[in-house]
Design a protein around this motif. Structure first.
Motif: not given
Length: 162
Positions: A38-39, A50-53, A71-73, A117-127
Motif C-alpha cells: 500500500x501507499x 504518503x502523497x509522494x508515493x 498520488x498515494x493520498x 507500452x500502456x497508455x498512462x495518466x499521471x496525477x498532477x498532484x504528484x507535481x
C-alpha cells in the motif's frame, strides 16, 4: 544475488530512458526488506509523505489496459477519468489482466518495464513533491524519481484523477 526478473526489467527500462531521481542522479530500483503493498506502507518504509508515493493502478478501459499513476493520498475518480477519456467502461483490472499486460503483480506494478507500452495518466498532484517514489516490479521494490521524469519516461498524460 541476482535481482528478480521484474526488478531487472524495470531497472533496464529506467537505464534505457536515462531516468533521474529527485537529485538528478540516475534512478535506481531499491529492494526493501519487506513488501509494501500500500501507499501508506511504502511511505512508512521510506520515511516520506504518503502523497509522494506514485500508486500504479491498472484499469480495464473498454478492454484496453490503462495505467494511472496517482498520488498515494488520492483515490482515482473512475467516472471522471472515464468521461475525460471517452470510454464507456473503466473498472479496476483483475490480477490476471494486470499480469497479462504488465508482467508484474498487483502491489508491485511499475510505471515502466512492461511487455508493451500502456497508455498512462499521471496525477498532477504528484507535481507538488520534489521527489516521488514508484513501484519497481515487485511489492518490495521501489525507485525515486520526479513528476517530470514520470511524465517523460512513461510518455504519460498529466491528468487530474481525483
Amino acid at each position: 544475488m541476482q535481482p528478480h526478473p521484474n526488478v531487472q526489467a524495470v531497472q533496464d527500462a529506467l537505464d534505457g530512458t536515462t531516468a533521474l531521481d529527485g537529485s538528478g542522479a540516475p534512478s535506481l530500483v531499491r529492494v526493501l526488506p519487506d513488501a509494501v503493498h500500500t501507499a501508506a506502507a511504502a511511505a512508512a518504509a521510506l520515511g516520506v509523505e504518503v502523497g509522494q508515493i506514485a500508486n500504479s493502478l491498472i484499469f480495464d478501459a473498454d478492454g484496453d489496459p490503462l495505467l494511472v499513476l496517482t498520488s498515494g493520498a488520492h483515490r482515482v475518480d473512475t467516472a471522471r477519468v472515464a468521461a475525460d477519456l471517452g470510454v464507456t467502461r473503466l473498472k479496476r483490472a483483475t490480477p490476471e489482466f494486470v499480469r497479462e499486460h504488465t508482467g508484474q503483480p498487483i502491489g508491485g506494478v511499475a510505471p515502466l518495464g512492461h511487455p508493451k507500452p500502456i497508455r498512462t495518466l499521471v496525477d498532477t498532484a504528484l507535481a507538488n513533491y520534489p521527489e516521488v517514489w514508484a513501484a519497481g516490479g515487485v511489492p518490495r521494490a521501489v525507485f525515486p524519481t520526479t513528476y517530470a521524469e514520470l511524465l517523460r519516461i512513461t510518455t504519460g498524460q498529466a491528468t487530474e484523477v481525483a
